[in-house]
Scaffold this motif. Structure first.
Motif, PDB file in Angstrom:
ATOM      1  N   TRP A 111     -10.346  -3.910   6.461  1.00 61.14           N
ATOM      2  CA  TRP A 111      -9.621  -3.151   5.442  1.00 61.14           C
ATOM      3  C   TRP A 111      -9.834  -1.650   5.572  1.00 61.14           C
ATOM      4  O   TRP A 111      -8.952  -0.874   5.212  1.00 61.14           O
ATOM      5  N   ILE A 201       5.144   3.730  -4.818  1.00 64.06           N
ATOM      6  CA  ILE A 201       4.273   2.594  -4.545  1.00 64.06           C
ATOM      7  C   ILE A 201       3.661   2.837  -3.161  1.00 64.06           C
ATOM      8  O   ILE A 201       4.308   3.452  -2.308  1.00 64.06           O
ATOM      9  N   VAL A 204       1.148  -1.248   0.091  1.00 69.58           N
ATOM     10  CA  VAL A 204       1.509  -2.575  -0.416  1.00 69.58           C
ATOM     11  C   VAL A 204       0.778  -3.656   0.381  1.00 69.58           C
ATOM     12  O   VAL A 204       0.908  -3.719   1.610  1.00 69.58           O
ATOM     13  N   HIS A 205      -0.001  -4.457  -0.311  1.00 67.82           N
ATOM     14  CA  HIS A 205      -0.820  -5.544   0.284  1.00 67.82           C
ATOM     15  C   HIS A 205      -1.912  -5.016   1.216  1.00 67.82           C
ATOM     16  O   HIS A 205      -2.515  -5.809   1.936  1.00 67.82           O
ATOM     17  N   GLU A 206      -2.151  -3.746   1.239  1.00 65.08           N
ATOM     18  CA  GLU A 206      -3.075  -3.201   2.243  1.00 65.08           C
ATOM     19  C   GLU A 206      -4.168  -2.337   1.640  1.00 65.08           C
ATOM     20  O   GLU A 206      -4.904  -1.683   2.366  1.00 65.08           O
ATOM     21  N   THR A 210      -8.735  -4.201  -2.388  1.00 60.35           N
ATOM     22  CA  THR A 210      -8.425  -5.628  -2.531  1.00 60.35           C
ATOM     23  C   THR A 210      -9.649  -6.515  -2.272  1.00 60.35           C
ATOM     24  O   THR A 210     -10.015  -7.351  -3.112  1.00 60.35           O
ATOM     25  N   VAL A 227      -5.961 -12.281  -4.155  1.00 57.70           N
ATOM     26  CA  VAL A 227      -5.110 -11.748  -5.226  1.00 57.70           C
ATOM     27  C   VAL A 227      -4.024 -10.871  -4.628  1.00 57.70           C
ATOM     28  O   VAL A 227      -4.165 -10.341  -3.526  1.00 57.70           O
ATOM     29  N   THR A 228      -2.948 -10.722  -5.367  1.00 55.50           N
ATOM     30  CA  THR A 228      -1.913  -9.757  -5.005  1.00 55.50           C
ATOM     31  C   THR A 228      -2.228  -8.469  -5.746  1.00 55.50           C
ATOM     32  O   THR A 228      -2.336  -8.465  -6.974  1.00 55.50           O
ATOM     33  N   THR A 230      -1.260  -4.346  -5.954  1.00 55.72           N
ATOM     34  CA  THR A 230      -0.446  -3.210  -5.487  1.00 55.72           C
ATOM     35  C   THR A 230      -0.762  -1.988  -6.325  1.00 55.72           C
ATOM     36  O   THR A 230      -1.177  -2.084  -7.482  1.00 55.72           O
TER      37      THR A 230
ATOM     38  N   MET B 241      11.495   1.985 -11.499  1.00 54.22           N
ATOM     39  CA  MET B 241      11.038   1.164 -10.388  1.00 54.22           C
ATOM     40  C   MET B 241      10.710  -0.209 -10.943  1.00 54.22           C
ATOM     41  O   MET B 241      10.077  -0.320 -11.995  1.00 54.22           O
ATOM     42  N   TYR B 245       7.104  -9.784  -8.119  1.00 53.35           N
ATOM     43  CA  TYR B 245       6.231 -10.689  -7.378  1.00 53.35           C
ATOM     44  C   TYR B 245       6.736 -12.114  -7.539  1.00 53.35           C
ATOM     45  O   TYR B 245       7.092 -12.516  -8.651  1.00 53.35           O
ATOM     46  N   TYR B 279       8.718   2.254   1.735  1.00 51.45           N
ATOM     47  CA  TYR B 279       8.998   1.874   0.348  1.00 51.45           C
ATOM     48  C   TYR B 279       9.662   3.026  -0.376  1.00 51.45           C
ATOM     49  O   TYR B 279       9.277   4.184  -0.193  1.00 51.45           O
ATOM     50  N   LYS B 296       8.394  -7.253   1.147  1.00 55.18           N
ATOM     51  CA  LYS B 296       7.267  -7.530   2.047  1.00 55.18           C
ATOM     52  C   LYS B 296       6.596  -8.842   1.650  1.00 55.18           C
ATOM     53  O   LYS B 296       6.312  -9.071   0.476  1.00 55.18           O
ATOM     54  N   ASP B 298       3.315 -11.296   1.846  1.00 52.16           N
ATOM     55  CA  ASP B 298       1.865 -11.218   2.040  1.00 52.16           C
ATOM     56  C   ASP B 298       1.369 -12.583   2.501  1.00 52.16           C
ATOM     57  O   ASP B 298       1.239 -13.519   1.700  1.00 52.16           O
ATOM     58  N   ARG B 300      -1.446 -13.608   3.206  1.00 56.32           N
ATOM     59  CA  ARG B 300      -2.719 -14.011   2.587  1.00 56.32           C
ATOM     60  C   ARG B 300      -2.490 -14.836   1.325  1.00 56.32           C
ATOM     61  O   ARG B 300      -3.285 -15.711   0.985  1.00 56.32           O
ATOM     62  N   THR B 301      -1.438 -14.505   0.586  1.00 54.61           N
ATOM     63  CA  THR B 301      -1.247 -15.134  -0.721  1.00 54.61           C
ATOM     64  C   THR B 301      -0.007 -16.020  -0.781  1.00 54.61           C
ATOM     65  O   THR B 301       0.187 -16.725  -1.769  1.00 54.61           O
TER      66      THR B 301
END
Lengths: 344, 344, 344, 344
Positions: A111, A201, A204-206, A210, A227-228, A230, B241, B245, B279, B296, B298, B300-301
């Motif tokens: 990460w 935003i 995102v996801h990065e 996290t 988890v999600t 953002t 915006m 999800y 974005y 996008k 993810d 992972r989730t």
């Protein structure tokens, strides 16, 4: 008590200076920088005219080891180098960077895109989420002070996750932050004309916070899933809000969860659970160490919405660091942190 | 083509006036108000000095019926009274309020806390989500112009829901808006000192745009379930915006969904699907009728994040109303709407 | 010391509450309102959740007379009615409104467009410009706390005018203020969408603070002439800057004037004269009772430019009121006012 | 008509691109940069997604000379090098930098701290204050487009100075600008957290637009003396206001001066003289080429206050450049500039 601040010219550093200069049990507060040496602090920060006569000094490891506390308010990548040199001295260390928070070096590499700190350092570091980890903090010689987003998110989630009330894997954390979290270094993404009257935003996801959130959730509930998460940039300087969504496993009502939160935080002077139907806004904690939380169940969807707000530079950084110092030295948890929100 | 604007002194009305005054096929643009009569428009809005010499007039039903189009830019509760009087004349009607959007009167009563419009009126009203309902719009004599949040959310969701790619019931719509959506009437919640350097969540689980979104989702996919929809006030004037999800039902990749969106909106001049990894921010559509979307996955989730932005007063109100007028009269969809974003 | 705040629900009132609640010599702080009675203060101001359990009470003259100090943080027009009823009790009175500042009733009537206070009240009121009028303040039973603009302008001008260094009649005061000066009552001119990303000039040649400034200048130099004073609304919440221009009568240099100012304010803990070439910005005094001042001579024009900044709600209102209370009661001038600026 | 923009990646450049892309008489609009070559314009400015497919190209003098117009939207110091190479070709040149505005090389050296352009270039350059210099502009091959502050100040002063109604030497110009005037390059002084909720004065007595203003005033009235000119940074993106003070030589009334201004600008479509008692704010010209002006005499002081507002990126830069292009090519002065203010 004599303290040192490394990274004193950043926003985290100057907020530490403000809190520590007015702390009843702090004597000397020495300012260090890894890039500047011998410059006047009040020239870097003219709002301190007449309030600070200090100069910022270069790193001096031997001197720092003799202090009572050293705060590392430095960017990721620096404290993992500096901490090993300081450990073993008199000084207890509170690191505000992300370097020492993740116990698994692989997570850090994934990460943060860099080499992790030495595992011996990582194992010594105690995660300084002050409301939830007090016993370990009191004994610690090295604190990994939580990130700003994890502080807001974890305080909002702790009662729910510890009680295993939400579906693992359903958690969505939609976080919003002011610009000061980006630090003082100018960049296009913090340039006024690009950010004012704008909402962005990013990562995102990065976001590197996290895994920090997930690590703690798993300690609370081993079944916790990814988890999600953002993050959004709000055209304001200070403040974080996290809006968190999760699927309830049982038929809890808003009233029941509200009571759970009240009870969970009854001994926590910096967490304010708002009355049912009232939601906090960021300005209501501006300039303070408070984390304000609201919770509401939606019977239509079976989901719960939790809202938490903090001042990212205080509860999300310098304030929690001072709170941790207080705990480590057996002081009142609130020493030097008795501020009312500045409103409006 | 001669048009009338009812509610011309509100923000939606003045934006309609700007767009229609510069529209190549619009001749007279008559300004009405249900509360003012005979006042100079440029006194209400001094930025129109030398640009407008019109006076705002009281409601004149007979005259309005002879126009080509009447725009109702009024608060909820007024157009349900006015529409029945106007129907049957020459004028086609485009209603920007929430009165005519919900087909089920009970939904209106539950969420708007008032009596619904007559069912005969409701059944005549065509939902004016311009990108998704063009055939019906072209034939309509009465348009229910979508709400600002539903516009941003539904355009972001249409491809995904129509293709049934997400788990019904997993949808979370976290929406953020600038203050102009609250209109021109002063109130504490739109008072500068209470909103600047502040971030507020409001109407948690109670926003009246919720059933409007759900109604359309069900038309696209009868299995659609209630959504979680929350709204936040951002310290800026214009811009919405939505961060959305959802749990994917299959192993779609970002690339596949990106291609789906590109293809779905290939004929839509006002929807811009951003390149993968980029974005949109609200300022990038400021002053335009664009809706910009990114998507996008993810891995992972197993969830997808969709981001959409609009200018709430244009694509979320006046601009989409003009777009609907263009469609109704067989004009180019983009007539009078060729604006570049004002940046910075 | 027990104190009361009348007008506690306004911005001046809530700032007084913050300062007085944290003042080391203040015990009870009772909240009054001329319009509300029995409502929870924390409901009016949710940022005070857990910090205030008080209710706002209606006016109770007999009770108020027994307090040590009563602060009147009310709009113009109210304190001229209330003060006569309170005078003669134990309580000393600090009036933050404009009612008691002008000694000449005719000036009040001309600029405030209303009837002036009784001359016996006016003659008892001491003008509370804390840095310049300390002896009278210490003995006063009734203080007319200065207006926000006059505070910033007069502190910037005092050394120059008392020394008769500028041409009478050449003074231009170009003042800029944040929106909180307009109070908490919503209006179109403080509506977010009308003020954000906007800069407005108002009350050109007509601001009621003009005679207040001139009255004091004439006390310092009887030859002082009418000044040109204009005010601008800046899209920020707190802060005032005055940029002042005057024609020098002699060939003073920047260095000489800078030294004059340093010397003049050497005993004033809340006035900070900035180093030559450095100019203060409003954020550098945010949240404090400081007034920061810079001065520069322009040899090309023979004119001098003086810049002063304050936090309008503190040094321009509540903070100076507390400073006056400290002086009246023989406390340290800085008691309860040791705040560092919140930066950033 | 084919045009080129050098410095296309700056804020002046992107605003030129917006105006020229929608100009009815402009065909190709080629984007150049002195630092980038071959990069996608829409990647630099994602708000142009789908609107621009151009790449930014390196400088190509031979090609540029064959265009009809070349706009130089570059920082000071570059166009003085580039202009001599371009002169003599087909292309007429409109320079938006400060390099060619000052006729006296010594003034340039004093205020810009660099070497002046060649005097032959300086003598060819026509000052493009569009409302006041139309005959020369129409014949010019090289335009020095006025600075943002001089545009606002000179339009506010032209009638008064040409009529010699104010005391030479009494003029004070207090200017306020949004942050976009500082360009797109990040710096501490344009960093969001340092500028939001802040008001800053800068370059006191040292702004390089001072001699530009004085040069033009002297052309209008040879007795004109040095002016006092100060600049302030307002926490907004776009907009300039100048508040100007001068001592009247005769007993003019507000009505007489108002009539003078109305008459002076009766043929100027972009100057709007506001009704007596109404003052413009910057938002009321946002997104347009308008300059709005108000004037008021103060009989108490014998001074006059003039207020003018512009959008600094349009009337203060790109818009006036296009207006000059229109004049040079015999087009309607307003071609491509028919925008209404975006409000709110």
């Amino acid at each position: 008590m004599n303290v040192g601040i490394v990274g004193s010219t950043g926003y985290g550093g100057v907020e530490l200076h403000r809190l520590l200069s007015n702390h009843p049990f702090v004597g000397d507060c020495i300012l260090y920088s890894s890039t500047l040496n011998g410059v006047s602090y009040a020239e870097q920060y003219p709002h301190l005219t007449d309030l600070s006569t200090e100069s910022v000094r270069g790193i001096q490891v031997d001197e720092m080891k003799e202090l009572d506390v050293v705060f590392l308010a430095v960017p990721a990548g620096i404290s993992k180098e500096m901490t090993p040199k300081l450990l073993g001295g008199k000084a207890r260390i509170i690191d505000l960077s992300g370097d020492l928070r993740l116990k698994d070096p692989k997570e850090y590499e994934d990460w943060y895109k860099g080499e992790a700190a030495d595992t011996s350092v990582l194992s010594e570091a105690v995660y300084g989420l002050a409301e939830c980890n007090q016993e370990a903090i009191k004994e610690a010689s090295l604190i990994a002070n939580p990130g700003c987003f994890p502080t807001a998110a974890l305080l909002a989630l702790a009662p729910l996750i510890q009680q295993k009330l939400v579906q693992p894997g359903s958690l969505i954390i939609d976080a919003k932050t002011g610009l000061s979290g980006a630090g003082r270094k100018p960049s296009l993404s913090s340039h006024f004309s690009e950010t004012q009257e704008n909402l962005r935003i990013y990562k995102v996801h990065e976001h590197q916070h996290t895994p920090e959130i997930e690590q703690q959730l798993k300690l609370w509930n081993p079944e916790a899933a990814p988890v999600t998460f953002t993050t959004h940039l709000i055209p304001m300087t200070r403040g974080i809000m996290t809006t968190i969504y999760g699927e309830l496993l049982t038929d809890q009502t808003t009233e029941e969860l509200h009571e759970l939160y009240r009870s969970f935080y009854s001994g926590s002077p910096f967490v304010r659970i708002r009355p049912i139907g009232q939601y906090p806004c960021t300005k209501e904690v501006f300039g303070t160490n408070f984390c304000d939380i609201s919770i509401k169940v939606d019977p239509r969807t079976g989901k719960v919405t939790i809202v938490s707000v903090i001042d990212n530079l205080i509860k999300g950084a310098a304030g929690q660091a001072v709170q941790n110092m207080n705990l480590m030295f057996g002081l009142e948890e609130t020493s030097g942190l008795h501020y009312y929100p500045i409103y409006p």
